[in-house]
Design a protein around this motif. Structure first.
Motif, PDB file in Angstrom:
ATOM      1  N   ALA A  32       8.005 -18.136   5.284  1.00  0.00           N
ATOM      2  CA  ALA A  32       8.927 -17.127   4.767  1.00  0.00           C
ATOM      3  C   ALA A  32       9.513 -16.286   5.886  1.00  0.00           C
ATOM      4  O   ALA A  32      10.691 -15.895   5.844  1.00  0.00           O
ATOM      5  CB  ALA A  32       8.206 -16.238   3.752  1.00  0.00           C
ATOM      6  N   ASN A  33       8.711 -16.034   6.916  1.00  0.00           N
ATOM      7  CA  ASN A  33       9.175 -15.186   8.007  1.00  0.00           C
ATOM      8  C   ASN A  33      10.157 -15.903   8.928  1.00  0.00           C
ATOM      9  O   ASN A  33      10.762 -15.293   9.800  1.00  0.00           O
ATOM     10  CB  ASN A  33       7.981 -14.674   8.819  1.00  0.00           C
ATOM     11  CG  ASN A  33       8.305 -13.411   9.584  1.00  0.00           C
ATOM     12  OD1 ASN A  33       8.800 -12.443   9.006  1.00  0.00           O
ATOM     13  ND2 ASN A  33       8.031 -13.396  10.870  1.00  0.00           N
ATOM     14  N   ASN A  34      10.326 -17.205   8.742  1.00  0.00           N
ATOM     15  CA  ASN A  34      11.324 -17.950   9.524  1.00  0.00           C
ATOM     16  C   ASN A  34      12.728 -17.810   8.958  1.00  0.00           C
ATOM     17  O   ASN A  34      13.678 -18.332   9.541  1.00  0.00           O
ATOM     18  CB  ASN A  34      10.948 -19.438   9.568  1.00  0.00           C
ATOM     19  CG  ASN A  34       9.779 -19.712  10.493  1.00  0.00           C
ATOM     20  OD1 ASN A  34       9.590 -19.020  11.479  1.00  0.00           O
ATOM     21  ND2 ASN A  34       8.994 -20.735  10.165  1.00  0.00           N
ATOM     22  N   ARG A  35      12.865 -17.133   7.833  1.00  0.00           N
ATOM     23  CA  ARG A  35      14.187 -16.933   7.229  1.00  0.00           C
ATOM     24  C   ARG A  35      14.761 -15.577   7.620  1.00  0.00           C
ATOM     25  O   ARG A  35      14.044 -14.599   7.806  1.00  0.00           O
ATOM     26  CB  ARG A  35      14.108 -17.006   5.695  1.00  0.00           C
ATOM     27  CG  ARG A  35      13.639 -18.309   5.110  1.00  0.00           C
ATOM     28  CD  ARG A  35      14.550 -19.485   5.463  1.00  0.00           C
ATOM     29  NE  ARG A  35      15.955 -19.244   5.215  1.00  0.00           N
ATOM     30  CZ  ARG A  35      16.552 -19.458   4.036  1.00  0.00           C
ATOM     31  NH1 ARG A  35      15.849 -19.931   3.012  1.00  0.00           N
ATOM     32  NH2 ARG A  35      17.847 -19.226   3.888  1.00  0.00           N
ATOM     33  N   GLY A  36      16.089 -15.528   7.727  1.00  0.00           N
ATOM     34  CA  GLY A  36      16.782 -14.264   7.929  1.00  0.00           C
ATOM     35  C   GLY A  36      16.558 -13.593   9.270  1.00  0.00           C
ATOM     36  O   GLY A  36      16.709 -12.379   9.387  1.00  0.00           O
ATOM     37  N   GLN A  37      16.245 -14.365  10.293  1.00  0.00           N
ATOM     38  CA  GLN A  37      16.034 -13.784  11.614  1.00  0.00           C
ATOM     39  C   GLN A  37      17.362 -13.687  12.379  1.00  0.00           C
ATOM     40  O   GLN A  37      18.394 -14.195  11.934  1.00  0.00           O
ATOM     41  CB  GLN A  37      15.027 -14.630  12.401  1.00  0.00           C
ATOM     42  CG  GLN A  37      13.639 -14.682  11.796  1.00  0.00           C
ATOM     43  CD  GLN A  37      12.920 -13.349  11.825  1.00  0.00           C
ATOM     44  OE1 GLN A  37      13.297 -12.439  12.570  1.00  0.00           O
ATOM     45  NE2 GLN A  37      11.884 -13.220  11.004  1.00  0.00           N
ATOM     46  N   ALA A  38      17.316 -13.043  13.533  1.00  0.00           N
ATOM     47  CA  ALA A  38      18.506 -12.898  14.376  1.00  0.00           C
ATOM     48  C   ALA A  38      18.885 -14.254  14.977  1.00  0.00           C
ATOM     49  O   ALA A  38      18.040 -15.142  15.116  1.00  0.00           O
ATOM     50  CB  ALA A  38      18.246 -11.881  15.482  1.00  0.00           C
ATOM     51  N   ASP A  40       7.620  -9.053   8.250  1.00  0.00           N
ATOM     52  CA  ASP A  40       7.588  -8.383   6.962  1.00  0.00           C
ATOM     53  C   ASP A  40       6.157  -7.907   6.720  1.00  0.00           C
ATOM     54  O   ASP A  40       5.303  -8.663   6.255  1.00  0.00           O
ATOM     55  CB  ASP A  40       8.028  -9.358   5.860  1.00  0.00           C
ATOM     56  CG  ASP A  40       8.202  -8.672   4.514  1.00  0.00           C
ATOM     57  OD1 ASP A  40       7.468  -7.691   4.262  1.00  0.00           O
ATOM     58  OD2 ASP A  40       9.045  -9.132   3.723  1.00  0.00           O
ATOM     59  N   ASP A  41       5.890  -6.641   7.053  1.00  0.00           N
ATOM     60  CA  ASP A  41       4.529  -6.114   6.965  1.00  0.00           C
ATOM     61  C   ASP A  41       3.971  -6.164   5.556  1.00  0.00           C
ATOM     62  O   ASP A  41       2.787  -6.487   5.354  1.00  0.00           O
ATOM     63  CB  ASP A  41       4.490  -4.673   7.477  1.00  0.00           C
ATOM     64  CG  ASP A  41       4.840  -4.571   8.955  1.00  0.00           C
ATOM     65  OD1 ASP A  41       4.793  -5.601   9.641  1.00  0.00           O
ATOM     66  OD2 ASP A  41       5.153  -3.463   9.406  1.00  0.00           O
ATOM     67  N   ASP A  42       4.801  -5.859   4.572  1.00  0.00           N
ATOM     68  CA  ASP A  42       4.323  -5.854   3.182  1.00  0.00           C
ATOM     69  C   ASP A  42       3.924  -7.257   2.740  1.00  0.00           C
ATOM     70  O   ASP A  42       2.885  -7.443   2.093  1.00  0.00           O
ATOM     71  CB  ASP A  42       5.409  -5.294   2.255  1.00  0.00           C
ATOM     72  CG  ASP A  42       5.657  -3.813   2.482  1.00  0.00           C
ATOM     73  OD1 ASP A  42       4.740  -3.147   3.006  1.00  0.00           O
ATOM     74  OD2 ASP A  42       6.755  -3.336   2.158  1.00  0.00           O
ATOM     75  N   MET A  43       4.744  -8.244   3.079  1.00  0.00           N
ATOM     76  CA  MET A  43       4.432  -9.615   2.700  1.00  0.00           C
ATOM     77  C   MET A  43       3.178 -10.101   3.413  1.00  0.00           C
ATOM     78  O   MET A  43       2.328 -10.776   2.827  1.00  0.00           O
ATOM     79  CB  MET A  43       5.598 -10.546   3.020  1.00  0.00           C
ATOM     80  CG  MET A  43       5.334 -12.007   2.652  1.00  0.00           C
ATOM     81  SD  MET A  43       6.773 -13.061   2.845  1.00  0.00           S
ATOM     82  CE  MET A  43       7.112 -12.883   4.602  1.00  0.00           C
ATOM     83  N   LEU A  44       3.043  -9.746   4.691  1.00  0.00           N
ATOM     84  CA  LEU A  44       1.871 -10.163   5.455  1.00  0.00           C
ATOM     85  C   LEU A  44       0.605  -9.575   4.848  1.00  0.00           C
ATOM     86  O   LEU A  44      -0.401 -10.273   4.679  1.00  0.00           O
ATOM     87  CB  LEU A  44       2.020  -9.706   6.910  1.00  0.00           C
ATOM     88  CG  LEU A  44       0.910 -10.119   7.879  1.00  0.00           C
ATOM     89  CD1 LEU A  44       0.785 -11.636   7.936  1.00  0.00           C
ATOM     90  CD2 LEU A  44       1.184  -9.554   9.261  1.00  0.00           C
ATOM     91  N   TRP A  62      -7.403  -6.200   6.537  1.00  0.00           N
ATOM     92  CA  TRP A  62      -8.178  -6.534   7.731  1.00  0.00           C
ATOM     93  C   TRP A  62      -7.578  -7.710   8.484  1.00  0.00           C
ATOM     94  O   TRP A  62      -7.407  -7.659   9.708  1.00  0.00           O
ATOM     95  CB  TRP A  62      -9.620  -6.828   7.355  1.00  0.00           C
ATOM     96  CG  TRP A  62     -10.446  -7.394   8.471  1.00  0.00           C
ATOM     97  CD1 TRP A  62     -11.091  -8.591   8.504  1.00  0.00           C
ATOM     98  CD2 TRP A  62     -10.710  -6.785   9.749  1.00  0.00           C
ATOM     99  NE1 TRP A  62     -11.737  -8.780   9.705  1.00  0.00           N
ATOM    100  CE2 TRP A  62     -11.526  -7.691  10.490  1.00  0.00           C
ATOM    101  CE3 TRP A  62     -10.337  -5.579  10.347  1.00  0.00           C
ATOM    102  CZ2 TRP A  62     -11.961  -7.418  11.787  1.00  0.00           C
ATOM    103  CZ3 TRP A  62     -10.774  -5.311  11.644  1.00  0.00           C
ATOM    104  CH2 TRP A  62     -11.574  -6.218  12.346  1.00  0.00           C
ATOM    105  N   HIS A  63      -7.240  -8.772   7.768  1.00  0.00           N
ATOM    106  CA  HIS A  63      -6.707  -9.944   8.443  1.00  0.00           C
ATOM    107  C   HIS A  63      -5.271  -9.718   8.925  1.00  0.00           C
ATOM    108  O   HIS A  63      -4.831 -10.347   9.881  1.00  0.00           O
ATOM    109  CB  HIS A  63      -6.789 -11.170   7.525  1.00  0.00           C
ATOM    110  CG  HIS A  63      -8.191 -11.639   7.309  1.00  0.00           C
ATOM    111  ND1 HIS A  63      -8.864 -11.422   6.134  1.00  0.00           N
ATOM    112  CD2 HIS A  63      -9.060 -12.264   8.146  1.00  0.00           C
ATOM    113  CE1 HIS A  63     -10.086 -11.930   6.240  1.00  0.00           C
ATOM    114  NE2 HIS A  63     -10.231 -12.441   7.449  1.00  0.00           N
ATOM    115  N   THR A  64      -4.553  -8.811   8.273  1.00  0.00           N
ATOM    116  CA  THR A  64      -3.233  -8.425   8.777  1.00  0.00           C
ATOM    117  C   THR A  64      -3.371  -7.745  10.131  1.00  0.00           C
ATOM    118  O   THR A  64      -2.602  -8.003  11.063  1.00  0.00           O
ATOM    119  CB  THR A  64      -2.522  -7.488   7.797  1.00  0.00           C
ATOM    120  OG1 THR A  64      -2.243  -8.197   6.581  1.00  0.00           O
ATOM    121  CG2 THR A  64      -1.217  -6.958   8.375  1.00  0.00           C
TER     122      THR A  64
END
Length: 238
Positions: A77-83, A117-121, A128-130
């Motif tokens: 998911a974090n691979n989407r919408g990047q610069a 995306d801190d909330d998604m992570l 803890w794992h975040t």
């Protein structure tokens, strides 16, 4: 991999091409081609899955084996919408049209290529794992010096091993580095990783060795050693 926020002042690095040779992988070589990562669901999921599979031991040590599927979902998911620079620096190798390899390069000024995306992570991994994941990302991030190129990660699907995918990706890394007038390309590899032999054949040599202890041990895995390898580049290419 970077956890911190992307610096919006960073723009894609451009320069005049060096020589007239085509980029390795621009046309098929034994069925293998190389292109940039695209901002699509298919590419995002492929890159997230392969990265977690290839570095399974590091991720499992960091977030536990049980949370690897959640980690892959987050990475995808974090691979989407990047610069734009994130996609330009991330290269995908395809074998007969099927994605099988991944590599990300970093140049001077590329310290933080992607946002997180801190909330998604947190929702995927828990607090803890975040926190551990954030430390892992920070401690493995590289501040690349001017005139150098860093191979942040390179991995090939097991099903495509022995087809020349890794070699072609490294050839492409050399090409991209020369295009930006880099005089050196470098990477880090565990001393137990068999890929080191490929790096040596490609012209890399060990410049130093570091031990995985302290914070590095907490973030990456059991005690061991990392070879820091580099390769000099000539920009005088025909």
């Amino acid at each position: 991999m970077s956890y911190e926020q992307y610096n919006n002042s960073i723009s894609p690095v451009t320069s005049q091409p060096v020589g007239n040779s085509p980029a390795p992988g621009a046309t098929p070589i034994n069925g293998v081609t190389i292109r940039t990562l695209q901002d699509t669901t298919t590419d995002a999921e492929f890159a997230g899955r392969l990265l977690v599979e290839a570095f399974r031991g590091k991720f499992a040590h960091n977030v536990t084996e049980q949370k690897l599927p959640a980690t892959a979902r987050y990475m995808s998911a974090n691979n989407r919408g990047q610069a734009p620079a994130f996609y330009q620096r991330t290269l995908v190798a395809e074998l007969e049209g099927v994605p099988v390899g991944l590599m990300q390069l970093k140049f001077h000024g590329d310290k933080y290529l992607n946002t997180a995306d801190d909330d998604m992570l947190t929702s995927e991994l828990g607090c803890w794992h975040t926190f551990r994941f954030a430390c892992f990302s920070l401690i493995t991030d590289e501040d690349v010096k001017k005139g150098k190129c860093y191979v942040d990660h390179i991995c090939v699907d097991d099903r495509a091993r022995g087809r020349g995918v890794g070699k072609l990706l490294l050839d492409r890394a050399d090409y991209e580095a020369r295009q930006r007038q880099c005089h050196t390309i470098y990477l880090g590899v565990l001393t137990t990783n068999r890929a080191m032999r490929l790096y040596e054949r490609q012209g890399y040599h060990v410049t130093s060795t570091s031990s995985m202890c302290g914070c590095l041990y907490c973030c990456i895995g059991p005690p061991g050693k990392i070879y820091h390898m580099e390769k000099p580049l000539s920009t005088n290419v025909p």
